[in-house]
Design a protein around this motif. Structure first.
Motif, short mmCIF file in Angstrom:
data_model
loop_
_atom_site.label_atom_id
_atom_site.label_comp_id
_atom_site.label_asym_id
_atom_site.label_seq_id
_atom_site.Cartn_x
_atom_site.Cartn_y
_atom_site.Cartn_z
N TYR A 244 0.84 -1.20 0.00
CA TYR A 244 0.00 0.00 0.00
C TYR A 244 0.88 1.26 0.00
O TYR A 244 0.56 2.26 -0.66
N GLU A 245 1.97 1.21 0.73
CA GLU A 245 2.89 2.35 0.75
C GLU A 245 3.46 2.62 -0.64
O GLU A 245 3.58 3.77 -1.07
N LEU A 269 -8.53 3.37 -9.09
CA LEU A 269 -9.65 2.45 -9.30
C LEU A 269 -9.23 1.08 -9.84
O LEU A 269 -10.01 0.13 -9.80
N GLY A 270 -7.99 0.98 -10.31
CA GLY A 270 -7.54 -0.28 -10.88
C GLY A 270 -6.68 -1.11 -9.95
O GLY A 270 -6.27 -2.21 -10.30
N SER A 271 -6.43 -0.60 -8.75
CA SER A 271 -5.55 -1.28 -7.80
C SER A 271 -6.31 -1.59 -6.51
O SER A 271 -7.50 -1.30 -6.38
N ILE A 272 -5.60 -2.13 -5.53
CA ILE A 272 -6.24 -2.42 -4.24
C ILE A 272 -6.37 -1.17 -3.37
O ILE A 272 -6.82 -1.27 -2.23
N LEU A 273 -6.00 -0.01 -3.90
CA LEU A 273 -6.23 1.22 -3.15
C LEU A 273 -7.71 1.37 -2.79
O LEU A 273 -8.05 1.93 -1.75
N LYS A 274 -8.58 0.83 -3.63
CA LYS A 274 -10.02 0.97 -3.40
C LYS A 274 -10.61 -0.21 -2.62
O LYS A 274 -11.79 -0.20 -2.28
N GLU A 275 -9.80 -1.24 -2.33
CA GLU A 275 -10.32 -2.47 -1.73
C GLU A 275 -10.45 -2.32 -0.22
O GLU A 275 -9.54 -2.65 0.55
N ARG A 276 -11.60 -1.86 0.24
CA ARG A 276 -11.81 -1.57 1.66
C ARG A 276 -11.65 -2.81 2.55
O ARG A 276 -11.27 -2.70 3.71
N LYS A 277 -11.95 -3.98 2.02
CA LYS A 277 -11.84 -5.19 2.81
C LYS A 277 -10.40 -5.52 3.18
O LYS A 277 -10.15 -6.32 4.09
N THR A 282 -3.38 -2.61 6.70
CA THR A 282 -2.45 -1.51 6.48
C THR A 282 -2.59 -0.41 7.52
O THR A 282 -3.68 -0.18 8.07
N ASN A 283 -1.49 0.27 7.76
CA ASN A 283 -1.48 1.43 8.66
C ASN A 283 -2.01 2.69 7.97
O ASN A 283 -2.15 3.73 8.61
N TYR A 284 -2.29 2.58 6.68
CA TYR A 284 -2.74 3.73 5.90
C TYR A 284 -4.26 3.76 5.72
O TYR A 284 -4.77 4.43 4.83
N LYS A 285 -4.96 3.05 6.58
CA LYS A 285 -6.41 2.94 6.48
C LYS A 285 -7.09 4.30 6.45
O LYS A 285 -7.97 4.56 5.61
N LEU A 288 -6.52 6.10 3.15
CA LEU A 288 -7.26 5.46 2.06
C LEU A 288 -8.75 5.79 2.13
O LEU A 288 -9.39 6.06 1.11
N GLU A 289 -9.29 5.76 3.34
CA GLU A 289 -10.70 6.09 3.49
C GLU A 289 -10.97 7.54 3.12
O GLU A 289 -12.02 7.86 2.55
N GLU A 290 -10.03 8.40 3.40
CA GLU A 290 -10.18 9.81 3.04
C GLU A 290 -10.16 9.98 1.52
O GLU A 290 -10.92 10.78 0.96
N LEU A 291 -9.30 9.19 0.85
CA LEU A 291 -9.23 9.27 -0.61
C LEU A 291 -10.56 8.89 -1.26
O LEU A 291 -10.94 9.45 -2.30
#
Length: 296
Positions: A244-245, A269-277, A282-285, A288-291
C-alpha cells in the motif's frame, strides 16, 4: 486415509533424504553465501570450491545459491523464477538460517541447527517466502541498475501451487521494487519525486498487465517470523502494508510530476487502493478512506 499416509510418507522421505546430505558441504555453502550475497564478487576459486563434491540431492539448491552470489546470474529466467520442489525449498531455507546464525555473536552450533531444522515441520508458505525473498534480495544486490521495465512476470509459468504462493511471489517482488524508491521519498529532503517516479516507470508487469492491476490478495492470512525479535507477525499485515505504501508513493509521484488525471484515476480504481476489505492490513487505512470518502 490413503492420501494421508502418502503425505506422511512423502514428508518422512524428504527428511530422510535430506539427512543423508553432506552437512559439512551445507555449512560451507552457507558461509560462501554470507560472504558474497551483497556486493562482493566470488573469485574463480570460490566457484571451483562451491561446485566440488556436491551431493546429488543438494545440486539444485546449490545452483540457486551460485546465482545469488554473482552479477552474471540468471535469477530472472523462468528456471529460477519457478518454484523449486519442497525438498529444495527446505534446503535453501536451512542455508539461509545458517547464514543468519553465522552473523550472531552467540550463535548456535551449526550442526545442531541443521539437525533441528531438518526435522522441523516448517510451513510450506514460509519456505516459499524464504525462496523468493532470497531471490529478489539477490537481484537487488547484484543486478544494477534497477530496471524491470521489460519484464513481464507470468505467474502461471512458475509452478506456483495456489493464490497464496502467487501472492507471496508478487509481494516479495514488489517489496524489492518499493525499496528502490523508498530512499528518494523518505531520506531525501525534500522528497525527490522525480527520481522516485523514474524508478516507478521501471516497475514490471504481471500477467501482461500493469503491476498495480494485480489484486488477488484474498487468500487466507498466515503468521510467520518476519522481523527479527518481533515474533510471529501477520504476513498480509506486513507485506500488504508495504505494498500500500508503494501504491501511495506512486500516487504522490503522479500528482507531483504532472501525471494525467486518467493515470491517477486508473491507479486509484484499478488497484487495491479501493479495496476496503483489505484496509485492515495496512497502517494507511485513514488515508485510504479519506481518498475514497463518499460525498454526503
Amino acid at each position: 486415509m490413503k492420501k494421508t499416509i502418502l503425505t506422511l510418507l512423502g514428508l518422512y522421505l524428504t527428511v530422510f533424504t535430506f539427512g543423508q546430505t553432506n552437512t559439512t558441504k551445507l555449512i560451507e555453502i552457507s558461509k560462501i553465501y554470507k560472504d558474497f550475497m551483497f556486493r562482493n564478487e566470488p573469485t574463480k576459486q570460490v566457484f571451483k570450491d562451491i561446485k566440488a563434491n556436491v551431493p546429488k540431492n543438494l545440486k539444485v539448491g546449490i545452483d540457486f545459491i551460485i546465482q545469488t552470489i554473482t552479477t552474471k546470474n540468471q535469477l530472472l529466467t523462468r528456471k529460477f523464477l519457478s518454484r523449486p520442489d519442497d525438498q529444495t525449498l527446505k534446503q535453501i531455507f536451512i542455508i539461509n538460517a545458517i547464514n543468519l546464525n553465522l552473523n550472531e555473536e552467540n550463535r548456535a552450533d551449526n550442526n545442531k541447527l541443521i539437525d533441528s531444522l531438518m526435522n522441523a515441520n516448517i510451513p510450506m508458505y514460509e519456505l516459499v517466502d524464504n525462496y523468493y525473498g532470497m531471490l529478489f534480495t539477490a537481484v537487488g544486490n547484484k543486478n544494477q541498475p534497477f530496471d524491470f521495465s521489460k519484464i513481464n512476470f507470468q505467474l502461471k509459468d512458475y509452478k506456483l501451487k495456489d493464490d497464496t504462493e502467487k501472492g507471496i511471489f508478487f509481494l516479495r517482488c514488489m517489496d524489492y521494487c518499493g525499496k528502490t524508491v523508498w530512499g528518494y521519498m523518505n531520506v531525501a529532503n525534500p522528497p525527490n519525486t522525480t527520481k522516485a517516479f523514474d524508478n516507478i516507470k521501471k516497475y514490471p508487469t504481471f500477467n501482461g498487465s500493469t503491476y498495480y492491476q494485480y489484486t488477488d490478495f484474498y487468500f487466507m492470512d498466515f503468521e510467520m517470523n518476519i522481523e527479527q525479535g518481533k515474533g510471529k507477525q501477520s504476513y498480509k499485515g506486513y507485506y500488504l502494508n508495504k505494498y500500500y505504501e508503494t501504491l501511495l508513493t506512486h500516487l504522490i509521484c503522479l500528482n507531483k510530476e504532472n501525471g494525467s488525471e486518467k493515470e491517477m484515476k486508473d491507479l486509484l480504481l484499478g488497484s487495491i487502493l479501493k479495496e476496503r476489505k483489505l484496509y485492515k492490513y495496512t497502517n494507511y487505512k485513514d488515508i485510504l478512506e479519506e481518498l475514497f470518502k463518499e460525498e454526503k
